[in-house]
Write a protein that holds these residues in place. Structure first.
Motif, PDB file in Angstrom:
ATOM      1  N   ILE A 228       0.786  -1.067   0.015  1.00 16.07           N
ATOM      2  CA  ILE A 228       0.063   0.078  -0.233  1.00 16.07           C
ATOM      3  C   ILE A 228       0.915   1.206   0.058  1.00 16.07           C
ATOM      4  O   ILE A 228       0.586   2.169  -0.890  1.00 16.07           O
ATOM      5  N   THR A 229       2.071   1.297   0.814  1.00 17.46           N
ATOM      6  CA  THR A 229       2.782   2.608   0.891  1.00 17.46           C
ATOM      7  C   THR A 229       3.536   2.768  -0.317  1.00 17.46           C
ATOM      8  O   THR A 229       3.549   3.875  -0.779  1.00 17.46           O
ATOM      9  N   LYS A 230       3.867   1.726  -1.064  1.00 17.52           N
ATOM     10  CA  LYS A 230       4.859   1.845  -2.119  1.00 17.52           C
ATOM     11  C   LYS A 230       3.918   2.524  -3.222  1.00 17.52           C
ATOM     12  O   LYS A 230       4.355   3.337  -4.018  1.00 17.52           O
ATOM     13  N   LEU A 231       2.722   1.869  -3.495  1.00 20.10           N
ATOM     14  CA  LEU A 231       1.561   2.495  -4.410  1.00 20.10           C
ATOM     15  C   LEU A 231       1.060   3.753  -4.292  1.00 20.10           C
ATOM     16  O   LEU A 231       0.977   4.481  -5.129  1.00 20.10           O
ATOM     17  N   LYS A 232       0.917   4.192  -2.889  1.00 23.97           N
ATOM     18  CA  LYS A 232       0.292   5.377  -2.566  1.00 23.97           C
ATOM     19  C   LYS A 232       1.278   6.494  -2.897  1.00 23.97           C
ATOM     20  O   LYS A 232       1.053   7.470  -3.038  1.00 23.97           O
ATOM     21  N   ASN A 233       2.543   6.220  -2.760  1.00 26.15           N
ATOM     22  CA  ASN A 233       3.813   7.072  -3.017  1.00 26.15           C
ATOM     23  C   ASN A 233       4.190   7.068  -4.437  1.00 26.15           C
ATOM     24  O   ASN A 233       5.138   7.972  -4.718  1.00 26.15           O
ATOM     25  N   SER A 234       3.490   6.298  -5.320  1.00 24.80           N
ATOM     26  CA  SER A 234       3.748   6.401  -6.858  1.00 24.80           C
ATOM     27  C   SER A 234       2.786   7.390  -7.428  1.00 24.80           C
ATOM     28  O   SER A 234       1.733   7.715  -6.805  1.00 24.80           O
ATOM     29  N   ASN A 235       2.876   7.691  -8.637  1.00 22.58           N
ATOM     30  CA  ASN A 235       1.977   8.398  -9.288  1.00 22.58           C
ATOM     31  C   ASN A 235       1.163   7.622 -10.334  1.00 22.58           C
ATOM     32  O   ASN A 235       0.382   7.827 -11.491  1.00 22.58           O
ATOM     33  N   HIS A 236       0.920   6.256 -10.062  1.00 17.67           N
ATOM     34  CA  HIS A 236       0.239   5.302 -10.650  1.00 17.67           C
ATOM     35  C   HIS A 236      -1.408   5.169 -10.052  1.00 17.67           C
ATOM     36  O   HIS A 236      -1.574   5.289  -8.728  1.00 17.67           O
ATOM     37  N   GLN A 237      -2.361   4.656 -11.078  1.00 20.85           N
ATOM     38  CA  GLN A 237      -3.511   4.414 -10.588  1.00 20.85           C
ATOM     39  C   GLN A 237      -3.662   3.132 -10.007  1.00 20.85           C
ATOM     40  O   GLN A 237      -3.106   2.178 -10.462  1.00 20.85           O
ATOM     41  N   ILE A 238      -4.576   3.064  -8.778  1.00 20.23           N
ATOM     42  CA  ILE A 238      -4.642   1.821  -8.060  1.00 20.23           C
ATOM     43  C   ILE A 238      -6.177   1.382  -8.155  1.00 20.23           C
ATOM     44  O   ILE A 238      -6.968   2.063  -7.994  1.00 20.23           O
ATOM     45  N   GLY A 239      -6.068   0.255  -8.655  1.00 17.35           N
ATOM     46  CA  GLY A 239      -7.336  -0.425  -8.672  1.00 17.35           C
ATOM     47  C   GLY A 239      -7.818  -1.701  -8.011  1.00 17.35           C
ATOM     48  O   GLY A 239      -6.859  -2.078  -7.229  1.00 17.35           O
ATOM     49  N   ALA A 240      -8.643  -2.379  -8.263  1.00 14.79           N
ATOM     50  CA  ALA A 240      -9.217  -3.489  -7.487  1.00 14.79           C
ATOM     51  C   ALA A 240      -9.158  -4.887  -8.453  1.00 14.79           C
ATOM     52  O   ALA A 240      -9.470  -4.826  -9.645  1.00 14.79           O
ATOM     53  N   TYR A 241      -8.478  -5.898  -7.943  1.00 22.40           N
ATOM     54  CA  TYR A 241      -8.467  -7.119  -8.599  1.00 22.40           C
ATOM     55  C   TYR A 241      -9.123  -8.072  -8.003  1.00 22.40           C
ATOM     56  O   TYR A 241      -8.879  -8.657  -6.774  1.00 22.40           O
TER      57      TYR A 241
END
Length: 715
Positions: A83-96
């Motif tokens: 979660i931390t890695k992705l929240k600190n990125s500029n990428h969109q987060i979705g649901a699998y």
């Protein structure tokens, strides 16, 4: 505090898209869009993912200045590092939305399988659960996602999904885009056959594999996993003809093949939009991750051109909603044999595949789309695997030309290639347009009204949104076996590519129209319940030789037809009584080395209609002398039951097998290992002869395995 931040971000997003809509960028006139969607599995059961692989993917993207989407499985939401890695990125987060036991447990639902079968469609996807259970699963997942990230996802992924769940995701949580998997037959326990093969589309409200006639804003936009090879992915069961590195590495292809597919997807001459979708799971092995890195390096270089853009799923959705056009041509050629070509024409009313192979130009596949068709899992649950088969007038991947000399197997498919085709595959059903074709003389063109394929000045195919015209080399008889699928031979009730039920009522097929397609004639045909005459166009027309048709279906009885002919449209195996006359059993290997290999029995349960079934009766096996007997779980795709017999000493074994009213006696041999025990073999010449038979059988099987391995890859 998180909700306030989310609202502020939402306002800025709305303002940004409003600005771009009224002040469009000049680079968006004829865009080339690439979307990257990576699947992130957590560390629980069921093919766990790797945080290391996720970090590497983020590094690859950053090094190439690429934006991507990461969809998280439920167990990944419990890993703070992810979660931390992705929240600190500029990428969109979705649901699998891949369902695992911890998710169903949180939803107070019993997971339908153990870890050995978790991946099967009825266990891993919403299609295997009731609508009430689907809602609980979605709500539990979304609440956890919102708890961890502060908002609900706009992108979801599940390789299969029912239309009811899609509608709920859009209405309740605002999901904009949903990713399903590519066209495939039987791969990983689910079949998707007959949908739009490449471009994104809005699904109808009843079935996610059927496109809607207009922008269906009550449903998320559908995008399909990976770039499928337009020539060879059709009917292929080697799973090696896509841009996924884990696919093409199976046949030892390289990044060069990926570049071929990627650039081909972005060099579609008849398209106002070109599109490519890439991605990879974080559970794939290191060599596959490294190959994905090579892909991203190439895409990073590609996006340096102003018209080439890599964007996230939501940004693509907003552009596509404003610029949607319902008819697309997706075409391609073999990487090494440019004369091997394919054209996919996909409209909101039908799908058509045209193929050039071994100098023959033919139509290989015709599917009919209707918004009233209901998917098999809209209200019902998947019981065994997942089956999406869109009604077809012609399916060259599953059915053979009349007189092909090979029996159709409803559970397998093959590509429609003709060049160096194996005789054992038979000839695919087809509508032959021309033979002895020089690929250099073929031309394809799309204007605002028609798509055409011409040979010199002769029009061979002419199609628009509603109907199409073609000329066949066999103009004398439009109902010949060349033009009718092998279904005519199987069922005996297909005439002129039209399906008629047992009572003689039209169900679906090609209905002839009396002229080259026009909107007025098409409207008249579709509003009429009668079949128009098959008259020719006026003699002064340049298209007077064309035979014109409207693909049409009566959706009122479609579900009934699917139930009546399951082997054609819904071959999910059922548990039922077997036929003693149709069922058979055989020994896969008659000689096995004692203490090393088992004797393997193969039982094929069939019903009175000669269809494969899951036997309701219990299998019983007795041997003389007694052996160690293992009866394996039936294969869910074809019902075959494998039974392994083991014995410590060389011996002739008499086998008696019974299954309900079916019974069969067989003889097998456990042979000595003459490599390790030469003295025994010298003193037992008869059993040494058994060993020789085993050795010859092993060599024959090894040779056949080599042939089969090479043959599964077309090129």
């Amino acid at each position: 505090m998180k909700k306030i931040e989310f609202r502020l971000v939402s306002y800025f997003v709305i303002i940004f898209y409003a600005f771009t809509l009224f002040h469009p960028s000049p680079t968006l006139a004829k865009p080339h869009y690439t979307v990257i969607i990576n699947q992130v599995r957590g560390d629980s059961c069921c093919q766990p993912g790797s945080v290391k692989n996720l970090k590497q993917q983020l590094e690859y993207l950053q090094n190439n200045n690429l934006t991507a989407n990461f969809v998280l499985r439920y167990d990944a939401l419990f890993q703070p590092e992810i979660i931390t890695k992705l929240k600190n990125s500029n990428h969109q987060i979705g649901a699998y939305l891949e369902i695992i036991p911890s998710l169903t447990q949180a939803a107070a639902i019993t997971h339908q399988s153990d870890e050995t079968k978790w991946y099967q469609a009825q266990n891993a996807y919403l299609v295997g659960y009731s609508q009430e259970q689907r809602q609980k699963i979605i709500d539990v997942y979304m609440n956890k996602f919102q708890q961890e990230l502060g908002y609900y996802p706009q992108l979801t992924t599940a390789w299969m999904i029912d239309a009811w769940s899609l509608s709920y995701l859009k209405k309740q949580y605002g999901v904009l885009v949903h990713q399903i998997t590519r066209e495939q037959f039987g791969t990983d326990s689910y079949t998707l056959s007959g949908g739009p093969p490449h471009y994104p589309y809005w699904p109808n409200s009843n079935w996610a594999l059927i496109p809607n006639a207009t922008k269906n804003t009550t449903m998320p936009l559908i995008v399909r996993q990976t770039i499928s090879d337009p020539v060879y992915n059709y009917g292929d069961q080697s799973n090696s003809y896509t841009s996924q590195p884990n696919d093409y590495l199976l046949r030892e292809a390289s990044t060069t093949y990926f570049k071929h597919l990627f650039l081909q997807a972005h060099n579609q001459p008849q398209a106002n939009l070109t599109f490519a979708l890439l991605g990879l799971e974080n559970s794939m092995t290191d060599n596959i991750q490294q190959e994905f890195a090579k892909q991203l390096d190439f895409v990073g270089q590609w996006q340096n051109e102003a018209e080439n853009q890599v964007i996230n799923a939501s940004a693509f959705y907003h552009w596509y909603r404003q610029n949607y056009q319902p008819s697309f041509i997706y075409q391609g050629q073999n990487q090494n044999e440019p004369a091997e070509k394919a054209w996919w024409l996909t409209t909101d009313n039908y799908r058509l595949r045209v193929r050039l192979s071994d100098h023959n130009l033919f139509i290989a596949d015709i599917r009919i789309y209707d918004p009233n068709l209901e998917g098999p899992y809209f209200a019902k649950q998947a019981n065994l695997l997942g089956w999406w088969i869109v009604p077809y007038v012609l399916d060259g991947s599953r059915f053979l030309a009349d007189g092909a000399g090979v029996e159709t197997n409803f559970f397998t498919s093959s590509n429609d290639y003709l060049l160096n085709r194996q005789a054992k595959l038979g000839e695919p059903s087809q509508i032959l347009l021309a033979s002895d074709v020089n690929a250099d003389n073929l031309q394809s063109e799309k204007n605002n009204e028609y798509f055409e394929i011409r040979l010199a000045d002769k029009v061979l195919l002419k199609a628009n949104e509603d109907s199409f015209c073609f000329v066949s080399e066999d103009e004398a008889d439009q109902s010949t076996a060349k033009q009718a699928p092998a279904l005519a031979k199987v069922m005996g009730n297909l005439n002129k590519l039209t399906w008629v039920d047992r009572e003689g009522h039209f169900q679906w097929g090609l209905q002839p129209i009396s002229a080259t397609p026009s909107s007025s004639s098409i409207s008249a045909i579709l509003s009429s319940s009668s079949t128009p005459s098959n008259s020719e166009t006026p003699s002064n027309s340049s298209d007077s030789y064309l035979k014109c048709f409207v693909p049409k279906i009566d959706p009122r009885n479609f579900t009934k037809q699917r139930d009546m002919y399951p082997q054609l449209l819904f071959p999910e195996l059922k548990i039922q009584n077997i036929s003693a006359e149709k069922t058979n059993a055989s020994l896969n290997n008659r000689w096995a080395v004692a203490q090393r290999n088992p004797l393997r029995l193969v039982v094929a349960p069939r019903d009175d209609g000669d269809n494969m079934v899951l036997a309701k009766e219990k299998i019983e096996v007795k041997t003389e002398p007694a052996t160690d007997i293992t009866i394996n779980t039936p294969n869910p795709e074809n019902g075959l039951v494998f039974i392994d017999l083991n014995h410590p000493q060389p011996s002739k074994v008499e086998i008696h097998l019974s299954l309900g009213s079916f019974a069969q006696n067989l003889t097998g041999y456990f042979v000595p290992n003459c490599y390790d025990d030469k003295l025994y073999c010298l003193t037992h010449p008869r059993q040494t002869w058994w060993f020789v038979q085993n050795w010859l059988g092993d060599k024959a099987r090894q040779k056949q395995e080599e042939i089969d391995k090479a043959a599964q890859f077309i090129d």
